[in-house]
Design a protein around this motif. Structure first.
Motif, PDB file in Angstrom:
ATOM      1  N   ASN A 315       9.987  -6.233  14.033  1.00 52.93           N
ATOM      2  CA  ASN A 315      10.840  -6.976  13.108  1.00 52.93           C
ATOM      3  C   ASN A 315      10.065  -7.402  11.852  1.00 52.93           C
ATOM      4  N   GLN A 316       9.029  -6.632  11.545  1.00 53.16           N
ATOM      5  CA  GLN A 316       8.194  -6.960  10.386  1.00 53.16           C
ATOM      6  C   GLN A 316       8.321  -5.888   9.311  1.00 53.16           C
ATOM      7  N   ASP A 317       8.518  -6.324   8.082  1.00 52.15           N
ATOM      8  CA  ASP A 317       8.324  -5.406   6.962  1.00 52.15           C
ATOM      9  C   ASP A 317       6.820  -5.254   6.788  1.00 52.15           C
ATOM     10  N   ILE A 318       6.389  -4.046   6.483  1.00 47.30           N
ATOM     11  CA  ILE A 318       4.950  -3.837   6.272  1.00 47.30           C
ATOM     12  C   ILE A 318       4.732  -3.155   4.925  1.00 47.30           C
ATOM     13  N   ILE A 319       3.912  -3.777   4.130  1.00 49.48           N
ATOM     14  CA  ILE A 319       3.553  -3.170   2.838  1.00 49.48           C
ATOM     15  C   ILE A 319       2.056  -2.908   2.849  1.00 49.48           C
ATOM     16  N   VAL A 320       1.680  -1.679   2.533  1.00 45.55           N
ATOM     17  CA  VAL A 320       0.247  -1.364   2.443  1.00 45.55           C
ATOM     18  C   VAL A 320      -0.044  -0.853   1.037  1.00 45.55           C
ATOM     19  N   ASN A 321      -1.092  -1.374   0.466  1.00 48.41           N
ATOM     20  CA  ASN A 321      -1.490  -1.028  -0.900  1.00 48.41           C
ATOM     21  C   ASN A 321      -2.936  -0.601  -0.931  1.00 48.41           C
ATOM     22  N   VAL A 322      -3.236   0.421  -1.687  1.00 45.21           N
ATOM     23  CA  VAL A 322      -4.635   0.681  -1.983  1.00 45.21           C
ATOM     24  C   VAL A 322      -4.853   0.126  -3.377  1.00 45.21           C
ATOM     25  N   THR A 323      -5.743  -0.800  -3.527  1.00 52.28           N
ATOM     26  CA  THR A 323      -5.861  -1.444  -4.837  1.00 52.28           C
ATOM     27  C   THR A 323      -6.509  -0.491  -5.837  1.00 52.28           C
ATOM     28  N   GLY A 324      -6.157  -0.704  -7.071  1.00 52.03           N
ATOM     29  CA  GLY A 324      -6.656   0.177  -8.120  1.00 52.03           C
ATOM     30  C   GLY A 324      -5.778   1.402  -8.282  1.00 52.03           C
ATOM     31  N   GLY A 325      -4.803   1.565  -7.398  1.00 51.72           N
ATOM     32  CA  GLY A 325      -3.865   2.670  -7.521  1.00 51.72           C
ATOM     33  C   GLY A 325      -4.405   3.993  -6.990  1.00 51.72           C
ATOM     34  N   LEU A 326      -5.542   3.942  -6.300  1.00 54.38           N
ATOM     35  CA  LEU A 326      -6.100   5.190  -5.760  1.00 54.38           C
ATOM     36  C   LEU A 326      -5.274   5.668  -4.573  1.00 54.38           C
ATOM     37  N   ARG A 327      -5.306   6.963  -4.317  1.00 52.28           N
ATOM     38  CA  ARG A 327      -4.624   7.500  -3.144  1.00 52.28           C
ATOM     39  C   ARG A 327      -5.640   7.977  -2.128  1.00 52.28           C
ATOM     40  N   ILE A 328      -5.462   7.533  -0.892  1.00 52.70           N
ATOM     41  CA  ILE A 328      -6.380   7.977   0.162  1.00 52.70           C
ATOM     42  C   ILE A 328      -5.595   8.872   1.101  1.00 52.70           C
ATOM     43  N   SER A 329      -6.110  10.069   1.321  1.00 56.09           N
ATOM     44  CA  SER A 329      -5.373  10.967   2.203  1.00 56.09           C
ATOM     45  C   SER A 329      -6.077  11.176   3.530  1.00 56.09           C
ATOM     46  N   GLU A 330      -7.332  10.761   3.636  1.00 53.06           N
ATOM     47  CA  GLU A 330      -8.058  11.127   4.850  1.00 53.06           C
ATOM     48  C   GLU A 330      -7.869  10.091   5.977  1.00 53.06           C
ATOM     49  N   PRO A 331      -7.819  10.585   7.222  1.00 53.28           N
ATOM     50  CA  PRO A 331      -7.583   9.698   8.358  1.00 53.28           C
ATOM     51  C   PRO A 331      -8.714   8.718   8.626  1.00 53.28           C
TER      52      PRO A 331
END
Ligand code: TYD
Ligand code: MG
Length: 427
Positions: A315-331
């Protein structure tokens, strides 16, 4: 093969060149690809060592991100080492470009500018100038009279790109072209463009942030996972020499929901901050928002946290952000994301000076990440004090005394070790 010469003007390609006989590969001598230094180490890194002569390179990005600025700067620096550079713009007049050049403090010696949208005329100018590098800004503004459709249409963009590619190969001169992408990330008009050119680089960044990332998406002459990082300032783009420091410039040690991970972008380790926020949503289906991390990966991590650690996220909304706008694709960032979510959910701070690394398996186990040594070394360099790693990690050859290595076998264990005790109530 009689038809090839008839075909070649319309479908110029090395494949159609006449006189090529099959040869046994073992008898073909290896040639070193001659590369031109672009003048920017960050650009060379993404290109795989510099501009290959005769190659066609597409720089794609949203309007206003700084493509023209980057190319004007590259052009100017390259005049120092090459004969001359031709800069063709279908978007701006010579006065506009002169204004930008002034802002960038460029003199423009050896830099020849022409404002033109007719590609036949462009090719004539290139023949006449015989430059060492050509820039065409943007491919969507170019057109050929003999081709149907308006500039920017798929047929026009395709044909113009093919012609430029042919010219580049025939004259052994690299050409940089720009292409606008839509919000959805497709290169406006044709995605087919990506197949025609040799190299595709995306120039990205958040509109409100001054940093820009040049990312390889396709490269016939090198790897595609390198990043070049720049900062847009009042007089153009400058290279960011210490990107980890840059991405962590607003990081506060011990902030709830904020965790640092060491990601590897190509050959370079980069420390970035992942932030998560969980909030109660009693009314509708819970929402998940992933900025800078893969959405499906977030769902997987959420599922593992729910099932294996008992976090009640349904029952939780979850927001995840990488700061600086970078995109991380690796596990390798999985555990960082999980720790940030758990930290926010429990309002529990991560321990001070912490970097977190590990891929999460469906059973909640932690899996090894590649090139651990380089990541840990970067964490030490930036002054981090502890690092959580998967228990099975074997890649760490050095004996590290300047950072505390904490090994965890599972997410549960990692959260116990990485989070301070609960300091506030649940949301
Ligand atoms: P531009 O190179 O024109 O973008 P594109 O070719 O991708 O459309 O860059 C436009 C933006 O960059 C514009 O909003 C102004 C900004 N800018 C700076 O902040 N500093 C500078 O020195 C320059 C030349 C542009
Ligand atoms: Mg532009």
């Amino acid at each position: 093969m009689e038809t090839t010469s008839a075909l070649s003007p319309r479908f110029p390609s090395l494949l159609y060149s006449t006189g090529n006989k099959p040869r046994e590969l073992s008898h073909v001598e290896k040639i070193a690809l001659p590369r031109l230094h672009s003048g920017f180490n960050e650009v060379n890194r993404v290109l795989g060592g510099g501009l290959v002569r005769g190659s066609l390179v597409l720089i794609a990005g949203e309007p206003g991100i700084g493509k023209s600025t980057l190319l004007l700067q590259i052009s100017d620096v390259m005049t120092e080492t090459t004969r001359r550079v031709a800069y063709v713009s279908g978007e701006e007049s010579i006065d506009q470009v002169k204004l930008r050049a002034e802002r960038l403090n460029l003199e423009g010696k050896g830099l020849y500018f022409v404002s033109e949208i007719n590609l036949s005329a462009v090719l004539e100018h290139l023949e006449g100038l015989s430059p060492s590098l050509a820039v065409v800004d943007s491919i969507q503004t170019m057109y050929l009279e003999e081709v149907s459709g308006a500039p920017g249409s798929i047929t026009q963009v395709r044909e113009c790109t093919l012609r430029l590619g042919h010219w580049a190969k025939r004259n052994n001169v690299p050409i940089l072209i720009t292409g606008h992408v839509t919000k959805e990330g497709a290169i406006a008009g044709p995605g087919t463009l990506e197949h025609i050119v040799d190299v595709v680089l995306y120039f990205e960044g958040e509109p409100f942030s001054s940093y820009r990332v040049l990312r390889g998406v396709k490269n016939r002459f090198g790897s595609t996972n390198e990043l070049g990082i720049f900062e847009m300032g009042n007089s153009g783009l400058t290279e960011v020499e210490n990107p980890s420091q840059y991405f962590l410039s607003q990081y506060r040690d011990g902030a709830i929901g904020s965790v640092v991970v060491a990601t590897l972008e190509g050959s370079r380790p980069l420390l970035v901050e992942i932030q998560a926020l969980t909030t109660l949503n009693s009314f509708g289906p819970p929402r998940r928002i992933a900025n800078g991390v893969d959405f499906n990966r977030l769902l997987l991590i959420t599922a593992v946290l729910t099932k294996r650690t008992g976090l009640k996220l349904f029952n939780q909304d979850i927001i995840v952000n990488v700061t600086g706008g970078l995109r991380i694709s690796e596990p390798a960032a999985d555990l960082g994301i999980a720790t940030a979510i758990a930290s926010s959910f429990h309002s529990s701070k991560p321990i001070s000076g912490l970097v977190v690394l590990g891929e999460i398996g469906l059973n909640g186990e932690l899996r090894r990440v590649s090139q651990i040594e380089r990541r840990v070394t970067e964490a030490i360099r930036l002054g981090f004090k502890s690092c959580i790693l998967p228990k099975l990690e074997t890649g760490l050859s050095l004996d590290h005394t300047d950072i505390q290595i904490i090994k965890a076998g599972s997410v549960v264990e990692a959260l116990k070790l990485g989070l301070t005790k609960k300091v506030g109530g649940d949301e």
